[in-house]
Design an enzyme around this catalytic site. Structure first.
Site, PDB file in Angstrom:
ATOM      1  N   TYR A 166      -0.441   7.404   3.166  1.00  0.00           N
ATOM      2  CA  TYR A 166      -1.254   6.405   2.108  1.00  0.00           C
ATOM      3  C   TYR A 166      -2.517   6.467   1.897  1.00  0.00           C
ATOM      4  O   TYR A 166      -3.206   6.406   0.839  1.00  0.00           O
ATOM      5  CB  TYR A 166      -0.925   5.016   2.808  1.00  0.00           C
ATOM      6  CG  TYR A 166       0.102   3.965   2.626  1.00  0.00           C
ATOM      7  CD1 TYR A 166       1.254   4.771   3.212  1.00  0.00           C
ATOM      8  CD2 TYR A 166       0.205   3.018   2.163  1.00  0.00           C
ATOM      9  CE1 TYR A 166       2.444   4.087   3.229  1.00  0.00           C
ATOM     10  CE2 TYR A 166       1.464   2.219   1.909  1.00  0.00           C
ATOM     11  CZ  TYR A 166       2.609   2.800   2.341  1.00  0.00           C
ATOM     12  OH  TYR A 166       3.729   1.967   2.361  1.00  0.00           O
TER      13      TYR A 166
ATOM     14  N   LYS B 280       8.990  11.485  13.124  1.00  0.00           N
ATOM     15  CA  LYS B 280      10.049  12.733  12.869  1.00  0.00           C
ATOM     16  C   LYS B 280       9.660  13.751  13.321  1.00  0.00           C
ATOM     17  O   LYS B 280       9.190  14.834  12.639  1.00  0.00           O
ATOM     18  CB  LYS B 280       9.726  12.557  11.306  1.00  0.00           C
ATOM     19  CG  LYS B 280      10.917  13.453  10.582  1.00  0.00           C
ATOM     20  CD  LYS B 280      12.128  12.713  10.698  1.00  0.00           C
ATOM     21  CE  LYS B 280      13.201  13.925   9.844  1.00  0.00           C
ATOM     22  NZ  LYS B 280      14.702  13.569  10.144  1.00  0.00           N
TER      23      LYS B 280
ATOM     24  N   ASP C  32      15.047   8.540  11.194  1.00  0.00           N
ATOM     25  CA  ASP C  32      16.227   8.185  10.684  1.00  0.00           C
ATOM     26  C   ASP C  32      17.467   7.350  11.563  1.00  0.00           C
ATOM     27  O   ASP C  32      18.010   6.331  11.308  1.00  0.00           O
ATOM     28  CB  ASP C  32      17.015   9.360   9.932  1.00  0.00           C
ATOM     29  CG  ASP C  32      16.758  10.528  11.059  1.00  0.00           C
ATOM     30  OD1 ASP C  32      16.123  10.560  12.200  1.00  0.00           O
ATOM     31  OD2 ASP C  32      17.475  11.651  10.552  1.00  0.00           O
TER      32      ASP C  32
ATOM     33  N   ASP D  80      10.858  -3.991   6.363  1.00  0.00           N
ATOM     34  CA  ASP D  80      11.667  -4.455   5.465  1.00  0.00           C
ATOM     35  C   ASP D  80      12.838  -4.677   6.007  1.00  0.00           C
ATOM     36  O   ASP D  80      13.721  -5.557   5.873  1.00  0.00           O
ATOM     37  CB  ASP D  80      11.651  -3.951   4.070  1.00  0.00           C
ATOM     38  CG  ASP D  80      10.569  -4.137   3.111  1.00  0.00           C
ATOM     39  OD1 ASP D  80       9.638  -4.730   3.417  1.00  0.00           O
ATOM     40  OD2 ASP D  80      10.860  -4.302   1.922  1.00  0.00           O
TER      41      ASP D  80
HETATM   42  C1  IPM Z   1       3.599  -3.628   2.348  1.00  0.00           C
HETATM   43  C2  IPM Z   1       3.608  -3.172   0.976  1.00  0.00           C
HETATM   44  C3  IPM Z   1       2.381  -2.356   0.656  1.00  0.00           C
HETATM   45  C4  IPM Z   1       2.500  -1.197   1.719  1.00  0.00           C
HETATM   46  C5  IPM Z   1       2.170  -1.960  -0.690  1.00  0.00           C
HETATM   47  C6  IPM Z   1       2.141  -2.861  -1.952  1.00  0.00           C
HETATM   48  C7  IPM Z   1       0.987  -0.896  -0.881  1.00  0.00           C
HETATM   49  O1  IPM Z   1       4.630  -2.463   0.745  1.00  0.00           O
HETATM   50  O2  IPM Z   1       2.550  -4.481   2.832  1.00  0.00           O
HETATM   51  O3  IPM Z   1       4.526  -3.651   3.263  1.00  0.00           O
HETATM   52  O4  IPM Z   1       3.126  -0.151   1.257  1.00  0.00           O
HETATM   53  O5  IPM Z   1       2.014  -1.101   2.588  1.00  0.00           O
HETATM   54 MN    MN Z   2       6.139  -2.901   2.404  1.00  0.00          MN
END
Ligand code: IPM
Ligand code: MN
Ligand code: NAD
Length: 332
Positions: free
Chosen positions: A123, A169, A201, A229
């Site tokens: 990032y 990884k 993975d 997620d």
């Molecule tokens: C999260 C989001 C953010 C990230 C994006 C919107 C930059 O997906 O907070 O999980 O990837 O950190």
């Molecule tokens: Mn996210």
């Protein structure tokens, strides 16, 4: 002027953000009326008003507050633009140096805490386009960046069930080999924590099949984004998942794991639980009010059962769900 210790910055964000932020405001006004909520711009809303996704005024206001409560940012309108809402979020995380992103996922016998590095890796590494048209993003980690997040993971595992799963990884990436080495170097300092290494993975597969095996997962920025997620989906859904982003000092950022959900924005049906659980994390970690945090957690639990929104198969609106939370707080 209220003092910083009594002031929370509320960043409603984009899409369903303002809907769920409004409900968090109602809950905080009911629970801790003495805390001032200072609303500021971030993301797409800030681009429209100021041209920047992270106005300096927002940064300064956040730096002097006790905590930041944030809705999601992101808007399809800006997906192809040079200036995008998400840049504001990354800038804010960097400005507050909130390197430890705690993403708990709990349901039944599943109780996993993902500890995601938040201000490094892909990032934040070098990126660009070469003359021949090649586009690149770079994953970079300094040993100090790894050490501080891994140490945080060990401490959290020590305070829980004593199992730390480090996800990487290392069969491919240099940064992962550094990560693994630092985990092994720190391990002797934490004799009560059992450490295991897992490739990312496989970790995704294990989370999807036997999430009960995990206690604390510590991992780098991008892997933690994706796995959190998945962990949310395994424990009730993305609309329910909260997070706390903490540094070593200074205000933390408390925000749901989910995004701005453009597909349901403006319909008043977003589940406010992820935002309200993030509010509970803020009460606990940001404001030092564990009793209020526990009361809010319990009230959200009840609302999830009795007043489910459409993502949970129910028919409640966002405000029905949070009215139910406020009502059960008032009864308690
Ligand atoms: C999260 C989001 C953010 C990230 C994006 C919107 C930059 O997906 O907070 O999980 O990837 O950190
Ligand atoms: Mn996210
Ligand atoms: P998303 O999380 O917004 O939505 C994924 C799916 O989950 C959608 O079907 C959505 O309707 C559903 N969902 C999410 N939150 C919900 C809630 N509270 N109640 C009910 N359903 C909910 O992911 P996306 O569609 O990939 O991303 C949309 C935008 O959000 C993008 O611009 C992205 O950058 C941004 N985003 C921001 C953050 C953040 O600010 N922390 C986090 C993730 C994504």
């Amino acid at each position: 002027m209220p003092t910083g210790s009594e002031r929370v910055v509320l960043l409603p964000g984009d899409g369903i953000g303002p809907d769920v932020a409004a409900e968090a405001r109602l809950v905080l006004e009911a629970l801790v009326p003495e805390v001032e909520l200072d609303e500021r711009l971030l993301g797409g809303a800030a681009i429209r008003a100021t041209g920047s996704p992270l106005p300096q005024e927002t940064v300064d206001t956040c730096l002097s507050a006790v905590a930041v409560l944030k809705g999601p940012v992101g808007d399809p309108e800006f997906d192809a633009a040079d200036v995008r809402p998400e840049q504001g979020l990354l800038g804010l995380r960097a400005a507050l140096d909130t390197y430890a992103n705690l993403r708990p996922a709990m349901l039944g016998d599943v109780d996993v805490l993902i500890v995601r590095e938040l201000v490094g890796g892909l990032y934040f590494g070098a990126r660009g386009t070469r003359e021949d048209g090649t586009v690149f993003d770079t994953c970079e980690y300094h040993p100090r960046q790894v050490e501080r997040i891994v140490r945080r993971g060990f401490r959290l595992a020590e305070s829980r069930r004593g199992l730390l799963t480090s996800v990487d990884k290392a069969n491919v990436l240099e940064t992962s080999r550094l990560w693994r080495r630092i985990v092994d170097e720190l391990a002797p300092e934490f004799p009560n924590v059992r450490v295991e290494h897992m490739l990312v993975d496989n970790a995704a597969m294990q989370l999807a099949t036997t999430p009960q095996q995990f206690d604390v997962i510590v991992t780098e920025n991008m892997f933690g984004d994706i796995l959190s997620d998945l962990a949310a989906a395994m424990t009730g859904g993305l609309g329910l998942a909260p997070s706390a982003s903490l540094g070593d000092s200074g205000p933390g950022i408390f925000e749901p794991v989910h995004g701005s959900a453009p597909d349901i924005a403006g319909r008043g049906i977003a589940n406010p639980a992820g935002m309200l659980r993030s509010t509970a994390l803020m009460l606990e970690h940001g404001l030092g009010r564990p009793a209020e945090a526990a009361a809010l957690e319990a009230a959200v639990e009840i609302a999830l059962v009795n007043t489910p929104t459409p993502d949970l198969g129910g028919r409640a609106t966002t405000s029905d769900a949070s009215d139910a939370v406020v009502a059960s707080l008032e009864r308690a």
